[in-house]
Design a protein around this motif. Structure first.
Motif, PDB file in Angstrom:
ATOM      1  N   ALA A 118       5.861  -1.507  12.256  1.00 25.17           N
ATOM      2  CA  ALA A 118       5.089  -1.078  10.938  1.00 25.17           C
ATOM      3  C   ALA A 118       5.629   0.169  10.469  1.00 25.17           C
ATOM      4  O   ALA A 118       5.342   0.595   9.190  1.00 25.17           O
ATOM      5  CB  ALA A 118       3.475  -1.199  11.357  1.00 25.17           C
ATOM      6  N   ARG A 119       5.527   0.970  11.603  1.00 24.07           N
ATOM      7  CA  ARG A 119       6.197   2.523  11.010  1.00 24.07           C
ATOM      8  C   ARG A 119       7.391   2.328  10.287  1.00 24.07           C
ATOM      9  O   ARG A 119       7.535   3.205   9.175  1.00 24.07           O
ATOM     10  CB  ARG A 119       6.493   3.483  12.495  1.00 24.07           C
ATOM     11  CG  ARG A 119       5.258   3.910  13.048  1.00 24.07           C
ATOM     12  CD  ARG A 119       5.525   4.802  14.191  1.00 24.07           C
ATOM     13  NE  ARG A 119       4.603   5.442  14.903  1.00 24.07           N
ATOM     14  CZ  ARG A 119       3.816   6.447  14.765  1.00 24.07           C
ATOM     15  NH1 ARG A 119       4.373   7.081  13.540  1.00 24.07           N
ATOM     16  NH2 ARG A 119       2.913   6.831  15.387  1.00 24.07           N
ATOM     17  N   GLY A 120       8.531   1.586  10.602  1.00 22.23           N
ATOM     18  CA  GLY A 120       9.593   1.418   9.774  1.00 22.23           C
ATOM     19  C   GLY A 120       9.418   0.937   8.334  1.00 22.23           C
ATOM     20  O   GLY A 120      10.259   1.201   7.492  1.00 22.23           O
ATOM     21  N   LEU A 121       8.154   0.172   8.160  1.00 19.30           N
ATOM     22  CA  LEU A 121       7.650  -0.120   6.790  1.00 19.30           C
ATOM     23  C   LEU A 121       7.048   0.946   6.061  1.00 19.30           C
ATOM     24  O   LEU A 121       6.656   0.899   4.993  1.00 19.30           O
ATOM     25  CB  LEU A 121       7.018  -1.479   6.799  1.00 19.30           C
ATOM     26  CG  LEU A 121       7.416  -2.716   7.460  1.00 19.30           C
ATOM     27  CD1 LEU A 121       6.397  -3.720   7.501  1.00 19.30           C
ATOM     28  CD2 LEU A 121       8.625  -3.077   6.383  1.00 19.30           C
ATOM     29  N   GLY A 122       6.815   2.201   6.800  1.00 16.55           N
ATOM     30  CA  GLY A 122       6.118   3.283   6.208  1.00 16.55           C
ATOM     31  C   GLY A 122       4.609   3.420   6.659  1.00 16.55           C
ATOM     32  O   GLY A 122       3.927   4.563   6.170  1.00 16.55           O
ATOM     33  N   ALA A 123       4.156   2.768   7.632  1.00 18.70           N
ATOM     34  CA  ALA A 123       2.887   3.029   8.179  1.00 18.70           C
ATOM     35  C   ALA A 123       3.032   4.457   9.014  1.00 18.70           C
ATOM     36  O   ALA A 123       4.004   4.693   9.617  1.00 18.70           O
ATOM     37  CB  ALA A 123       2.429   1.937   9.365  1.00 18.70           C
ATOM     38  N   ALA A 164       0.797  -1.153  -0.097  1.00 18.92           N
ATOM     39  CA  ALA A 164       0.038   0.073  -0.017  1.00 18.92           C
ATOM     40  C   ALA A 164       0.797   1.390  -0.109  1.00 18.92           C
ATOM     41  O   ALA A 164       0.713   2.120  -0.631  1.00 18.92           O
ATOM     42  CB  ALA A 164      -1.012   0.024   1.114  1.00 18.92           C
ATOM     43  N   VAL A 165       1.837   1.530   0.677  1.00 19.74           N
ATOM     44  CA  VAL A 165       2.767   2.459   0.744  1.00 19.74           C
ATOM     45  C   VAL A 165       3.411   2.517  -0.427  1.00 19.74           C
ATOM     46  O   VAL A 165       3.688   3.687  -0.999  1.00 19.74           O
ATOM     47  CB  VAL A 165       3.820   2.190   2.021  1.00 19.74           C
ATOM     48  CG1 VAL A 165       4.842   3.229   1.791  1.00 19.74           C
ATOM     49  CG2 VAL A 165       2.999   2.445   3.324  1.00 19.74           C
ATOM     50  N   GLY A 166       3.874   1.461  -1.128  1.00 27.40           N
ATOM     51  CA  GLY A 166       4.439   1.514  -2.444  1.00 27.40           C
ATOM     52  C   GLY A 166       3.984   2.103  -3.445  1.00 27.40           C
ATOM     53  O   GLY A 166       4.344   2.765  -4.481  1.00 27.40           O
ATOM     54  N   ILE A 167       2.614   2.075  -3.424  1.00 30.67           N
ATOM     55  CA  ILE A 167       1.538   2.650  -4.468  1.00 30.67           C
ATOM     56  C   ILE A 167       0.984   3.862  -4.050  1.00 30.67           C
ATOM     57  O   ILE A 167       0.337   4.906  -5.065  1.00 30.67           O
ATOM     58  CB  ILE A 167       0.259   1.636  -4.865  1.00 30.67           C
ATOM     59  CG1 ILE A 167      -0.572   1.450  -3.963  1.00 30.67           C
ATOM     60  CG2 ILE A 167       0.730   0.564  -5.399  1.00 30.67           C
ATOM     61  CD1 ILE A 167      -1.978   2.440  -3.938  1.00 30.67           C
ATOM     62  N   GLY A 168       1.710   4.567  -3.079  1.00 25.74           N
ATOM     63  CA  GLY A 168       1.469   5.934  -2.584  1.00 25.74           C
ATOM     64  C   GLY A 168       0.020   6.125  -1.887  1.00 25.74           C
ATOM     65  O   GLY A 168      -0.526   7.217  -1.781  1.00 25.74           O
ATOM     66  N   ALA A 169      -0.437   4.951  -1.116  1.00 20.02           N
ATOM     67  CA  ALA A 169      -1.517   5.056  -0.194  1.00 20.02           C
ATOM     68  C   ALA A 169      -0.992   5.412   1.300  1.00 20.02           C
ATOM     69  O   ALA A 169       0.136   5.116   1.593  1.00 20.02           O
ATOM     70  CB  ALA A 169      -2.289   3.836  -0.348  1.00 20.02           C
TER      71      ALA A 169
END
Length: 326
Positions: free
Chosen positions: A190-195, A170-175
């Motif tokens: 999860a924050r480390g993954l972009g959440a 989801a972060v990868g597509i810009g959500a």
């Protein structure tokens, strides 16, 4: 060959490392010498007898290795005979490791259409961890959930393989993404993954706390529910939002307020696994966007599959558990 063999349904201790017949060559099938195999919660259900697998049996849906006849490095797509209808699997569909020997072994045989080139840059454990959760999550978020760049998603249960993959995709597509967990540490991971943040589902009013993390506090465009808490999940949606359901780890039955549901104009979408075109979409996304590789929590040698299952069932990890072979 050597494999992890299940002779009787039950606890993880029933898994034993033993000899098992080699897969026989057959036209239309490919044999893969495995380098790594990944665990999924689905394997636990198979081990418990939920899918009535034949005994003795070799578990495992996920794997990566070298194709015996060509020497090509491949990953295994565990969705067998999905069919031509993208909306749902056909009558012949099955998951590898349910009714035919799976990937907890030195060798596995699958239909030739179920081996694809190993993505460049992934280690063997990462490649083995990709197929089932990647395919399942891609279909849930995009094929079924229609998630787009600029939208928001709430992922329930931050620590599992599907959840970590969902955040990355989801972060990868810009959500924008938020998560739930029973652990502050997993939310930080999860924050480390972009959440963008997360809430503890152990708190009594976590849906409202989650809404406050959504854009404008109006609720999320999509909630990904792998646990079965539909009533609470709907409360975290914006009007017109989509609830995508792909699991029932905490509840197998759900009650919802029907009037609230239809006045809210919500979508309720069920999904599991996916087909070849979903997997092709996943691979295209991985090459076209900056997506983090599968998160590996812990690696066990193949002959310690029983210990790996016990670790999985304790639920304390973050990401995927993998079996490797030297």
């Amino acid at each position: 060959m050597r494999a992890v063999v299940l002779d009787e349904f039950g606890p993880a201790g029933n898994l034993r490392f033993a000899d098992f017949p080699d897969p026989r060559p057959e036209p239309g099938w490919a044999t893969v010498r495995l380098r790594a195999s990944a665990l999924n919660w689905h394997d636990v259900l198979v081990r418990q007898g939920r899918y009535h697998s034949p005994l003795p049996h070799v578990l495992g849906a996920d794997g990566a290795g070298v194709r015996v006849d060509t020497g090509e490095e491949v990953v295994i797509v565990p969705s067998l005979w999905w069919g031509e209808d993208d909306s749902a699997p056909g009558a012949s569909w099955e998951i590898l490791g349910d009714h035919r020997p799976g990937t907890y072994a030195e060798l596995v045989r699958v239909p030739v259409e179920c081996v694809v080139p190993k993505p460049a840059g992934l280690s063997w454990p990462q490649a083995a961890a990709l197929p089932l959760v990647g395919l399942t999550t891609y279909r849930a978020l995009f094929t079924r959930g229609r998630l787009r760049a600029g939208e928001s998603a709430l992922v329930l249960g931050a620590g599992g393989g599907v959840a970590t993959m969902a955040v990355s995709l989801a972060v990868g597509i810009g959500a924008s993404v938020a998560v739930t967990s029973s652990s502050v540490g997993k939310i930080e991971s999860a924050r480390g993954l972009g959440a963008g943040g997360g809430v503890l589902y152990t708190e009594p009013d976590w849906p409202q706390a989650a809404r406050e993390l959504s854009p404008g506090g109006r609720g999320f465009d999509l909630v990904l529910d792998s646990v079965g808490t539909w009533q609470e999940s709907i409360r975290a949606l914006r009007p017109g939002g989509r609830l995508v359901v792909l699991g029932a780890s905490r509840a197998q039955e759900a009650r919802i307020d029907v009037r609230h549901f239809y006045f809210g104009q919500f979508d309720l979408l069920g999904t599991t696994m996916g087909g070849p075109r979903d997997f092709a979409g996943l691979l295209e996304l991985l090459t076209s966007r900056r997506v983090a590789p599968p998160v590996i929590d812990r690696v066990f040698p193949l002959d310690q599959a029983d210990q790996a299952h016990q670790y999985l069932e304790r639920g304390g990890g973050f990401g995927k558990i993998v079996l490797t072979q030297d």
